[in-house]
Design a protein around this motif. Sequence first.
Motif, PDB file in Angstrom:
ATOM      1  N   ARG A  75       0.855  -1.190   0.000  1.00  0.00           N
ATOM      2  CA  ARG A  75       0.000   0.000   0.000  1.00  0.00           C
ATOM      3  C   ARG A  75       0.890   1.239   0.000  1.00  0.00           C
ATOM      4  O   ARG A  75       2.022   1.197   0.477  1.00  0.00           O
ATOM      5  N   ASN A  76       0.346   2.325  -0.478  1.00  0.00           N
ATOM      6  CA  ASN A  76       1.164   3.530  -0.582  1.00  0.00           C
ATOM      7  C   ASN A  76       1.480   4.165   0.768  1.00  0.00           C
ATOM      8  O   ASN A  76       2.376   5.006   0.866  1.00  0.00           O
ATOM      9  N   ASP A  77       0.774   3.771   1.821  1.00  0.00           N
ATOM     10  CA  ASP A  77       1.083   4.324   3.140  1.00  0.00           C
ATOM     11  C   ASP A  77       2.178   3.536   3.859  1.00  0.00           C
ATOM     12  O   ASP A  77       2.595   3.910   4.958  1.00  0.00           O
ATOM     13  N   MET A  78       2.658   2.456   3.268  1.00  0.00           N
ATOM     14  CA  MET A  78       3.775   1.725   3.859  1.00  0.00           C
ATOM     15  C   MET A  78       5.059   2.538   3.710  1.00  0.00           C
ATOM     16  O   MET A  78       5.238   3.282   2.745  1.00  0.00           O
ATOM     17  N   ARG A  79       5.971   2.368   4.639  1.00  0.00           N
ATOM     18  CA  ARG A  79       7.236   3.105   4.589  1.00  0.00           C
ATOM     19  C   ARG A  79       8.034   2.770   3.327  1.00  0.00           C
ATOM     20  O   ARG A  79       8.726   3.631   2.777  1.00  0.00           O
ATOM     21  N   ILE A  80       7.913   1.524   2.846  1.00  0.00           N
ATOM     22  CA  ILE A  80       8.661   1.154   1.632  1.00  0.00           C
ATOM     23  C   ILE A  80       8.134   1.869   0.403  1.00  0.00           C
ATOM     24  O   ILE A  80       8.812   1.933  -0.624  1.00  0.00           O
ATOM     25  N   ALA A  81       6.912   2.443   0.496  1.00  0.00           N
ATOM     26  CA  ALA A  81       6.352   3.207  -0.613  1.00  0.00           C
ATOM     27  C   ALA A  81       6.523   4.708  -0.419  1.00  0.00           C
ATOM     28  O   ALA A  81       6.261   5.479  -1.352  1.00  0.00           O
ATOM     29  N   GLN A  82       6.951   5.115   0.766  1.00  0.00           N
ATOM     30  CA  GLN A  82       7.060   6.539   1.066  1.00  0.00           C
ATOM     31  C   GLN A  82       8.494   7.032   1.199  1.00  0.00           C
ATOM     32  O   GLN A  82       8.778   8.201   0.929  1.00  0.00           O
ATOM     33  N   GLU A  83       9.405   6.168   1.616  1.00  0.00           N
ATOM     34  CA  GLU A  83      10.767   6.592   1.935  1.00  0.00           C
ATOM     35  C   GLU A  83      11.738   6.130   0.851  1.00  0.00           C
ATOM     36  O   GLU A  83      11.594   5.041   0.294  1.00  0.00           O
ATOM     37  N   GLU A  84      12.732   6.961   0.588  1.00  0.00           N
ATOM     38  CA  GLU A  84      13.710   6.640  -0.455  1.00  0.00           C
ATOM     39  C   GLU A  84      14.669   5.569   0.052  1.00  0.00           C
ATOM     40  O   GLU A  84      15.405   5.795   1.012  1.00  0.00           O
ATOM     41  N   ILE A  85      14.660   4.418  -0.584  1.00  0.00           N
ATOM     42  CA  ILE A  85      15.525   3.296  -0.197  1.00  0.00           C
ATOM     43  C   ILE A  85      16.873   3.403  -0.888  1.00  0.00           C
ATOM     44  O   ILE A  85      17.909   3.075  -0.316  1.00  0.00           O
ATOM     45  N   PHE A  86      16.891   3.859  -2.122  1.00  0.00           N
ATOM     46  CA  PHE A  86      18.100   4.084  -2.912  1.00  0.00           C
ATOM     47  C   PHE A  86      18.880   2.785  -3.122  1.00  0.00           C
ATOM     48  O   PHE A  86      20.089   2.699  -2.921  1.00  0.00           O
ATOM     49  N   GLY A  87      18.154   1.774  -3.537  1.00  0.00           N
ATOM     50  CA  GLY A  87      18.750   0.486  -3.844  1.00  0.00           C
ATOM     51  C   GLY A  87      17.873  -0.239  -4.840  1.00  0.00           C
ATOM     52  O   GLY A  87      16.842   0.282  -5.295  1.00  0.00           O
ATOM     53  N   PRO A  88      18.217  -1.481  -5.196  1.00  0.00           N
ATOM     54  CA  PRO A  88      17.473  -2.225  -6.213  1.00  0.00           C
ATOM     55  C   PRO A  88      16.187  -2.840  -5.656  1.00  0.00           C
ATOM     56  O   PRO A  88      16.010  -4.059  -5.620  1.00  0.00           O
ATOM     57  N   VAL A  89      15.285  -1.972  -5.203  1.00  0.00           N
ATOM     58  CA  VAL A  89      14.060  -2.411  -4.530  1.00  0.00           C
ATOM     59  C   VAL A  89      12.875  -1.677  -5.137  1.00  0.00           C
ATOM     60  O   VAL A  89      12.813  -0.444  -5.123  1.00  0.00           O
ATOM     61  N   LEU A  90      11.922  -2.441  -5.669  1.00  0.00           N
ATOM     62  CA  LEU A  90      10.746  -1.903  -6.338  1.00  0.00           C
ATOM     63  C   LEU A  90       9.490  -2.337  -5.590  1.00  0.00           C
ATOM     64  O   LEU A  90       9.368  -3.502  -5.199  1.00  0.00           O
ATOM     65  N   THR A  91       8.560  -1.413  -5.409  1.00  0.00           N
ATOM     66  CA  THR A  91       7.313  -1.683  -4.697  1.00  0.00           C
ATOM     67  C   THR A  91       6.140  -1.519  -5.646  1.00  0.00           C
ATOM     68  O   THR A  91       5.939  -0.427  -6.200  1.00  0.00           O
ATOM     69  N   ALA A  92       5.362  -2.578  -5.865  1.00  0.00           N
ATOM     70  CA  ALA A  92       4.231  -2.552  -6.796  1.00  0.00           C
ATOM     71  C   ALA A  92       2.928  -2.310  -6.043  1.00  0.00           C
ATOM     72  O   ALA A  92       2.681  -2.917  -4.990  1.00  0.00           O
ATOM     73  N   ILE A  93       2.077  -1.434  -6.601  1.00  0.00           N
ATOM     74  CA  ILE A  93       0.801  -1.059  -5.991  1.00  0.00           C
ATOM     75  C   ILE A  93      -0.256  -1.006  -7.095  1.00  0.00           C
ATOM     76  O   ILE A  93      -0.039  -0.342  -8.120  1.00  0.00           O
ATOM     77  N   PRO A  94      -1.389  -1.670  -6.922  1.00  0.00           N
ATOM     78  CA  PRO A  94      -2.435  -1.611  -7.947  1.00  0.00           C
ATOM     79  C   PRO A  94      -3.307  -0.363  -7.803  1.00  0.00           C
ATOM     80  O   PRO A  94      -3.399   0.227  -6.725  1.00  0.00           O
ATOM     81  N   PHE A  95      -3.945   0.052  -8.919  1.00  0.00           N
ATOM     82  CA  PHE A  95      -4.942   1.123  -8.865  1.00  0.00           C
ATOM     83  C   PHE A  95      -6.108   0.747  -9.778  1.00  0.00           C
ATOM     84  O   PHE A  95      -5.947  -0.013 -10.731  1.00  0.00           O
ATOM     85  N   GLU A  96      -7.269   1.331  -9.489  1.00  0.00           N
ATOM     86  CA  GLU A  96      -8.472   1.030 -10.267  1.00  0.00           C
ATOM     87  C   GLU A  96      -8.768   2.083 -11.323  1.00  0.00           C
ATOM     88  O   GLU A  96      -9.180   1.749 -12.432  1.00  0.00           O
ATOM     89  N   THR A  97      -8.580   3.347 -10.979  1.00  0.00           N
ATOM     90  CA  THR A  97      -8.987   4.423 -11.877  1.00  0.00           C
ATOM     91  C   THR A  97      -7.826   5.397 -12.099  1.00  0.00           C
ATOM     92  O   THR A  97      -6.852   5.419 -11.340  1.00  0.00           O
ATOM     93  N   GLU A  98      -7.982   6.225 -13.118  1.00  0.00           N
ATOM     94  CA  GLU A  98      -6.986   7.256 -13.390  1.00  0.00           C
ATOM     95  C   GLU A  98      -6.846   8.203 -12.205  1.00  0.00           C
ATOM     96  O   GLU A  98      -5.730   8.585 -11.823  1.00  0.00           O
ATOM     97  N   ALA A  99      -7.963   8.580 -11.612  1.00  0.00           N
ATOM     98  CA  ALA A  99      -7.927   9.488 -10.467  1.00  0.00           C
ATOM     99  C   ALA A  99      -7.188   8.868  -9.292  1.00  0.00           C
ATOM    100  O   ALA A  99      -6.405   9.542  -8.600  1.00  0.00           O
ATOM    101  N   GLU A 100      -7.414   7.582  -9.062  1.00  0.00           N
ATOM    102  CA  GLU A 100      -6.708   6.907  -7.962  1.00  0.00           C
ATOM    103  C   GLU A 100      -5.213   6.818  -8.255  1.00  0.00           C
ATOM    104  O   GLU A 100      -4.381   7.025  -7.364  1.00  0.00           O
ATOM    105  N   ALA A 101      -4.864   6.536  -9.495  1.00  0.00           N
ATOM    106  CA  ALA A 101      -3.452   6.464  -9.867  1.00  0.00           C
ATOM    107  C   ALA A 101      -2.752   7.790  -9.607  1.00  0.00           C
ATOM    108  O   ALA A 101      -1.635   7.839  -9.072  1.00  0.00           O
ATOM    109  N   LEU A 102      -3.412   8.895  -9.995  1.00  0.00           N
ATOM    110  CA  LEU A 102      -2.819  10.214  -9.785  1.00  0.00           C
ATOM    111  C   LEU A 102      -2.690  10.525  -8.302  1.00  0.00           C
ATOM    112  O   LEU A 102      -1.682  11.076  -7.849  1.00  0.00           O
ATOM    113  N   SER A 103      -3.701  10.151  -7.544  1.00  0.00           N
ATOM    114  CA  SER A 103      -3.658  10.392  -6.096  1.00  0.00           C
ATOM    115  C   SER A 103      -2.515   9.631  -5.437  1.00  0.00           C
ATOM    116  O   SER A 103      -1.766  10.185  -4.618  1.00  0.00           O
ATOM    117  N   ILE A 104      -2.343   8.370  -5.800  1.00  0.00           N
ATOM    118  CA  ILE A 104      -1.252   7.572  -5.237  1.00  0.00           C
ATOM    119  C   ILE A 104       0.101   8.139  -5.675  1.00  0.00           C
ATOM    120  O   ILE A 104       1.014   8.280  -4.865  1.00  0.00           O
TER     121      ILE A 104
END
Length: 505
Positions: A390-419
């Motif tokens: 989820r986007n409220d997890m620290r791994i989605a909010q804080e800069e890790i600066f390493g080879p680490v990617l976090t995937a998050i789904p979205f339903e709508t264009e508006a939700e994608a922009l918000s995230i």
Amino acid sequence: MSDFENNLRKAEAYLERFKTGGVSNHINGEAMPALDGTTFETISPVDLKPLARVAHGKAADIDMAAKAAKAAFPAWAAQSGDARKKMLHAIADAIVKRAEEIAFVECMDTGQTLKFMAKAALRGAENFRYYADKAPEARDGRTLQAPGQLNITTRVPIGPVGVITPWNTPFMLSTWKIAPALAAGCTIVHKPAEFSPLTARLLVEIAEEAGLPKGVWNLVNGLGEDAGKALTEHPDIKAIGFVGESRTGSMIMRQGADTLKRVHFELGGKNPVIVFADADLERAADAAVFMIYSLNGERCTSSSRLLVEASIHDTFVAMVAEKAKRIHVGHPLDPKTVVGPLIHPVHETKVLSYIELARSEGATVAAGGTKVEGPGGGCYVAPTLFTGARNDMRIAQEEIFGPVLTAIPFETEAEALSIANDTQYGLAGYLWTSDVTRALRFTEGLAAGMIWVNSENVRHLPAPFGGVKNSGIGRDGGDWSFDFYMETKNIAFATAAHNIQKLGG
């Protein structure tokens, strides 16, 4: 002898000078130790063995360098744009001649792989050539008409400037800052990152061997809390160009406040790559993988958040995971290696701690998630992908600066922009869609200084580079760099007699 073995042999030869002679400061054209004689050790992330003893500059060294830059400024600023153009092209030529040495030293000093560093010197030379060609127009301004008045603007170099560069791709980023400063007519005090000081020493040496006058470019090694602080506080330094962490940028602003320093910051990022169902998924997956796992994930513009439309999320994430699992982790001088060791054990510990944090927050490991026992026993971490985030997890909010990617789904264009916008950062964004009108809408709303549509990060040197929010202040590239390194002056000429109020007579 294999290519890898040959590369190792060459690297040892290039590094020998540093292992035996250390890394000196360079002030007013002279290589010198720190004034108090102290040094610190720099290690290779490949095997954690010492590479060199480095001069540990402090306030006294910065003061000497700043005074040298101040003394050299009038003559350098007075040179014609054509003369500076010739000088910068000579530096570029000299960089190209030592491109292999620069690449091999950078690989061993930073852990960045030869796959990407082989062109680091050529990128640096390109930066010098671009600003060499712009030097003759650096002072150009505008003509502004008004009733009975003609305004003419011009630009003049601001004075001696401080440049503080990071450890991730230090050679290229040093040229990106220093070339426009020199083209503008500024003199420089450069403090490189303490984790990767070697190629900065090569660069100033190359510049002076190409004919750059003494004192125009000075180098002081040291730590942020001593040399860095002294540089940002020094009254002779008129501006600070800094690339690094947002927290450090905030500190530099405070330190430079008393002397009213102009600042230019390229700071952190938590950049989203947004993939809609109508995108070319194979290209989008390749781009997402490239932008997080190239350069070991240690890049400010990496696409560390993967936002995927829900209808294709599982399919697309599986494509990314398979690509990530096939990436070769290994020695940076091995031509097959894509991901090398992270810069330093301190940073490796940080990255691994985020991987553990992700698990504790409930994310799922779809690829990687472990330390790798690479050659030499250095700071190797597997390319990692997290799903179920989820986007409220620290791994989605804080800069890790390493080879680490976090995937998050979205339903709508508006939700994608918000995230995408729900973060303190706003450096870069990457959008994948075949809908042009959606691309126009989405990029208008995306809070980022740079956005690439259906592309990975492809740099165009005349274009502005920089971020919003906690990702930075100001822009590099083209004339935007001159706006930072130069002051704009306006001269107003009366073209007709105008009424002047008479006072006292």
